[in-house]
Design a protein around this motif. Structure first.
Motif, short mmCIF file in Angstrom:
data_model
loop_
_atom_site.label_atom_id
_atom_site.label_comp_id
_atom_site.label_asym_id
_atom_site.label_seq_id
_atom_site.Cartn_x
_atom_site.Cartn_y
_atom_site.Cartn_z
N VAL A 258 10.98 -19.76 2.25
CA VAL A 258 10.79 -18.67 1.29
C VAL A 258 11.68 -17.52 1.74
N VAL A 259 12.35 -16.87 0.79
CA VAL A 259 13.15 -15.69 1.09
C VAL A 259 12.57 -14.51 0.33
N GLY A 260 12.95 -13.30 0.77
CA GLY A 260 12.36 -12.13 0.14
C GLY A 260 13.28 -10.92 0.13
N TRP A 261 12.88 -9.96 -0.67
CA TRP A 261 13.56 -8.68 -0.79
C TRP A 261 12.48 -7.60 -0.76
N ALA A 262 12.79 -6.42 -0.22
CA ALA A 262 11.80 -5.35 -0.17
C ALA A 262 12.48 -3.99 -0.35
N GLN A 263 11.79 -3.09 -1.02
CA GLN A 263 12.26 -1.70 -1.12
C GLN A 263 12.02 -0.98 0.21
N PRO A 264 12.94 -0.19 0.67
CA PRO A 264 12.65 0.64 1.84
C PRO A 264 11.67 1.76 1.54
N ALA B 138 6.81 -4.52 4.78
CA ALA B 138 8.13 -3.95 4.53
C ALA B 138 8.46 -2.79 5.45
N ASP B 139 7.68 -2.57 6.49
CA ASP B 139 7.98 -1.50 7.44
C ASP B 139 9.20 -1.88 8.28
N GLY B 140 10.29 -1.13 8.14
CA GLY B 140 11.48 -1.43 8.91
C GLY B 140 12.17 -2.72 8.48
N GLY B 141 11.99 -3.13 7.25
CA GLY B 141 12.55 -4.38 6.77
C GLY B 141 11.47 -5.41 6.53
N LEU B 142 11.82 -6.43 5.80
CA LEU B 142 10.83 -7.44 5.43
C LEU B 142 10.46 -8.31 6.63
N ARG B 143 9.15 -8.43 6.86
CA ARG B 143 8.65 -9.26 7.95
C ARG B 143 7.44 -10.05 7.46
N VAL B 144 7.23 -11.22 8.09
CA VAL B 144 6.12 -12.10 7.73
C VAL B 144 5.32 -12.43 8.99
N SER B 145 4.00 -12.43 8.86
CA SER B 145 3.14 -12.77 9.99
C SER B 145 1.92 -13.51 9.50
N GLY B 146 1.28 -14.20 10.43
CA GLY B 146 -0.03 -14.76 10.19
C GLY B 146 -0.11 -15.90 9.20
N LEU B 147 0.80 -16.87 9.31
CA LEU B 147 0.67 -18.05 8.46
C LEU B 147 -0.63 -18.77 8.80
N GLY C 223 0.79 -1.22 0.00
CA GLY C 223 0.00 0.00 0.00
C GLY C 223 0.82 1.27 0.00
N ALA C 224 2.07 1.17 0.44
CA ALA C 224 2.96 2.33 0.43
C ALA C 224 3.74 2.45 -0.87
N GLY C 225 3.46 1.57 -1.83
CA GLY C 225 4.15 1.63 -3.12
C GLY C 225 5.50 0.96 -3.14
N ARG C 226 5.82 0.19 -2.08
CA ARG C 226 7.12 -0.50 -2.03
C ARG C 226 7.03 -1.87 -2.68
N ARG C 227 8.03 -2.19 -3.46
CA ARG C 227 8.07 -3.46 -4.16
C ARG C 227 8.61 -4.55 -3.23
N VAL C 228 7.97 -5.70 -3.26
CA VAL C 228 8.41 -6.87 -2.52
C VAL C 228 8.59 -8.01 -3.52
N VAL C 229 9.71 -8.72 -3.42
CA VAL C 229 10.00 -9.87 -4.27
C VAL C 229 10.19 -11.08 -3.36
N LEU C 230 9.60 -12.21 -3.74
CA LEU C 230 9.66 -13.42 -2.93
C LEU C 230 10.02 -14.61 -3.81
N ALA C 231 10.77 -15.54 -3.26
CA ALA C 231 11.17 -16.73 -4.01
C ALA C 231 11.29 -17.91 -3.06
N GLY C 232 10.95 -19.08 -3.55
CA GLY C 232 11.02 -20.27 -2.73
C GLY C 232 12.36 -20.97 -2.85
N THR C 233 12.70 -21.72 -1.80
CA THR C 233 13.81 -22.66 -1.83
C THR C 233 13.23 -24.02 -1.43
N ALA C 234 14.07 -25.02 -1.32
CA ALA C 234 13.57 -26.34 -0.94
C ALA C 234 13.10 -26.37 0.51
#
Length: 790
Positions: free
Chosen positions: A630-636, A685-694, A616-627
């Motif tokens: 999942v890892v990710g990248w985010a714009q500040p 992406a606030d303050g770095g990439l974070r994940v919640s609520g699986l 919603g803040a216009g920041r791009r998030v990229v995600l990719a799986g491994t075996a």
């Protein structure tokens, strides 16, 4: 056949509504490896990240950011929280059959004289852009346009060895046969290997006999197909000889009880090794190291005269098979499987890879030279690499797949075929599951869920690859008539298109394109894009090449993923791919319209295709799986470079991933390994990439990508049909449609959701729904005439 033999780890390892659901097979036996499928209910998962309301979708609404809660679908919905109803997601399936849900009455209105229809739950079309309408349809139900049953299409499979189809294309193969679809499988080589039809214990004492071993493998395949089609592995086949367009002879087997099931045996020599240099092979023939490849005829084949093929003759032979069967869906192996990063050996058998390249060349010639044919779509499948990936099949589906391999492997040694060569492949009998290959199936390409998109005028655009070109379908405005498919100029396109809407409203379509080049070493893939000439225009500009991060085919076999694309809040488009070294690479378009270089963005062991979305803040998030995770990248911030690769803490996920942007973050969708249940988590992406609520949302098992828009979730269900869920607490529904690749969905205006698939008949099917908690999907609407060719 797979080599190393199954069990030996690799180095590193639209049917008709009445017939779409597989039923019990006569004579089939219960498998001790398959149990009942657990209820597919939403609820806490033992591995779930902390969530205030794990298992509920009631909070998955976006009426306001303040109402959004971690673990919900808040940023991906547009209706009131007051209407949301949390609840279970029951989705039981019997061991041998799927139960159709009660078809609910759907209210919709006729929209134009051309017959375009839109489901609005009784609303007038334009009113749907404002607010939900009364459920009282009145006379509108009587005005509903009739819809035709989906065409089953015709499936042609091209594989290198007998059993590649059973290991790497099932359960899709079984689904098609069980649904009564015409299915033909083409085997390029005899799979003669060392000629020893024995397991490890008896290998030393068994004399090699390559023709007899090839015959035993054929017998195993015939038994497996007969069982899938009739329930009786002894069901008779009619075996004949047909001339090929390459000047040789092929064996054609037709199942007498189900004559739409055919097997074509080309009987060329196999390489006999996964990666070692064997010039007398498909690899050597493709590269020009041998001029001709000889046949290895099975001992019981009606083909009596040996033959040889040049490279061009192999292509012509396959072209002739395509002309004979006129498929609408072609299934094949992965022509660019990559290499292991440590050993640099192929991740798949060289016969699989080069057999797929021969199939690619034949399909290109078929598309170019044969005009009197239907459109066709292509589906590619991963091979040996499946053994190192999380399982994608639930226990019931995996057990069914293993049962078929048991039949092929001739476990009971019963002389049901009357052949001295044997009735199956005893090499496989030691380990019928292979290297965990019966636990999973994965598509190598075509997993994007962004190929359906809407424009500013509420029109819809669909982009899929047919005949090696990008096909475009368009609905003008909210209630306009559909047009298409129209093929954009430019050939060699690989399955899988992703779209992005540029700041000026134009749509850009991204994909990869294969070029054969003048020499074998010139084979390459590159990322390309085409952009609308103006917002809403039917015309697109020429394909623009963005190149590839790979330096040469020999380095990583041109193994790049499909592109993931997004436009951040600064209006800056970017494209990302996984490269052959299993890291992330990306290019970003500058303000002057030029594209920057391929950036090295890190990560390791990436699998499948990366995904990207904007929060919603216009920041791009990229995600990719491994075996394993999942890892990710985010714009500040919008316009900034991506931050460093960051672990998400998520458990392993079955491929592929889907990302959906929203006001509170990026919603990630995927499946639980060994289950098929749909899962979701919120990435911020606030303050770095974070994940919640699986959260585990249940479903109808199945595998493959999940698409999500508004209240709608949809994906392939167990049995191969499309499963969908249109609101929390609502049961998952199963449609009769069987389809190619992945479904795609999009929101249109404020209160509409549209969903699309391309069926096995290579025809577009669409449906729509009000984006409201009590909405229902319309009957599927086919776009354009039946795909029967000129």
């Amino acid at each position: 056949m797979p080599d190393p033999h199954p069990g030996t780890p690799s180095p590193t390892q639209p049917g008709t509504p009445t017939a779409a659901v597989p039923g019990p097979r006569a004579g089939s036996r219960p498998s001790p490896r398959t149990g009942s499928r657990p209820d597919a209910r939403s609820g806490p998962d033992t591995a779930a990240l902390p969530s205030p309301r794990t298992g509920s979708r009631a909070d998955a609404r976006s009426s306001s950011d303040a109402d959004a809660r971690p673990g919900s679908r808040a940023d991906a919905r547009s209706s009131s929280d007051a209407d949301a109803r949390p609840g279970p997601h029951p989705a039981r399936r019997d061991r041998h059959r799927h139960r159709h849900r009660l078809v609910k009455v759907v209210v919709f209105c006729a929209a134009t004289a051309a017959g375009s229809m839109l489901v609005l739950r009784g609303n007038e079309a334009l009113a749907a852009l404002g607010s939900p309408a009364s459920p009282d349809a009145g006379p509108l139900a009587a005005a509903a346009a009739t819809h035709e049953n989906p065409d089953p299409g015709r499936v042609l499979q091209i594989v290198a060895h007998p059993d590649d189809d059973l290991y790497f294309m099932n359960p899709d193969l079984r689904y098609s046969i069980s649904a009564g679809h015409p299915v033909t499988s083409v085997y390029l080589t005899s799979g003669e290997a060392d000629g020893i039809n024995a397991g490890a214990a008896k290998k030393a004492s068994t004399a090699p006999n390559k023709p007899a071993y090839a015959e035993a493998r054929q017998n195993g395949i015939r038994a497996a197909y007969a069982r899938m089609a009739t329930g009786d592995r002894r069901s008779a086949w009619k075996r004949t000889v047909i001339p090929t367009d390459g000047g040789g002879r092929a064996e054609l087997d037709v199942l007498v009880a189900r004559p739409e099931v055919n097997l074509v045996w080309l009987q060329m020599r196999e390489a006999g090794n996964v990666y070692a240099d064997r010039p007398d092979s498909l690899h050597g023939l493709w590269d020009g190291r041998v001029e001709r490849l000889e046949s290895v005829l099975a001992s019981g084949t009606p083909v009596r005269q040996p033959f040889t093929y040049t490279k061009e003759q192999v292509v012509r032979t396959l072209l002739g098979v395509l002309e004979r069967y006129r498929p609408t869906t072609v299934r094949m192996q992965d022509p660019t499987p990559g290499r292991h990063a440590d050993t640099r050996r192929y991740t798949d058998h060289q016969d699989h890879m080069y057999g797929a390249r021969f199939a690619q060349a034949a399909l290109a010639a078929y598309a170019k030279d044969v005009k009197d044919r239907p459109h066709f779509a292509v589906q590619n499948y991963l091979g040996y690499l499946n053994g190192s990936l999380p399982s994608s099949l639930d226990p019931v589906e995996a057990g069914e797949k293993l049962d078929i391999l048991d039949t092929y492997a001739w476990l009971d040694r019963s002389d049901h075929c009357g052949s001295e060569a044997g009735c199956g492949d005893l090499k496989v009998a030691d380990h019928p599951a292979g290297n965990n290959w019966t636990q999973t199936v994965n598509y190598a390409r075509g997993t994007s869920t962004s190929w359906l998109t809407s424009d500013r005028e509420h029109g819809l655009w669909a982009f899929k690859v047919l005949d090696g070109q990008v096909a475009v379908w368009h609905r003008a405005g909210l209630i306009g008539a559909w047009s298409g498919p129209r093929l954009l100029p430019g050939t060699g396109m690989d399955p899988g298109i992703s779209t992005a809407t540029l700041p000026d409203g134009r749509i850009a379509a991204f994909g990869t394109r294969t070029s054969f080049g003048a020499r074998p070493a010139d084979y390459s893939r590159e990322v390309v894009l085409a952009v609308q000439r103006a917002p809403g225009s039917e015309e697109f500009g020429p394909w623009e090449s963005l190149g590839t991060p790979e330096t040469a085919d020999e380095e990583w076999t041109s193994d790049i993923s499909a592109p993931a694309v997004s436009v951040d809040g600064a209006g800056q488009p970017a494209v990302y791919v996984r490269d052959g070294a299993h890291t992330l690479r990306g290019r970003v378009r500058a303000a002057d319209g030029g594209w920057g270089p391929w950036l090295r963005l890190g990560g390791s062991g990436l699998t499948g295709n990366p995904v990207t979305a904007v929060d919603g803040a216009g920041r791009r998030v990229v995600l990719a799986g491994t075996a394993r995770t999942v890892v990710g990248w985010a714009q500040p911030r919008p316009g900034a470079p991506l931050g460093p690769v960051t672990g998400t803490g998520l458990p392993d996920t079955a491929l592929p991933l889907t990302a959906q942007g929203g006001p509170t973050g990026v919603r990630l969708w995927f499946r639980k390994p060994g289950s098929g249940n749909v899962r979701t988590a919120l990435v911020t992406a606030d303050g770095g990439l974070r994940v919640s609520g699986l959260t585990d949302l249940g479903g109808l098992s199945g595998f493959g990508a999940v698409t999500a828009s508004g209240h709608l979730l949809a994906g392939r269900a167990a049995g191969g049909q499309l499963g969908s869920e249109v609101g929390p607490g609502r049961p998952w529904e199963r449609s009769p449609l069987m389809f190619v690749g992945s479904p795609s969905s999009t929101t249109t205006g404020r209160n509409m959701v549209s969903l699309a698939v391309v069926g096995l008949d290579a025809r577009l099917y669409v449906t729509s729904s009000a984006d409201a908690p009590d909405a229902y999907l319309a009957p599927w609407q086919p776009v354009g005439p039946r795909n029967t060719g000129p």
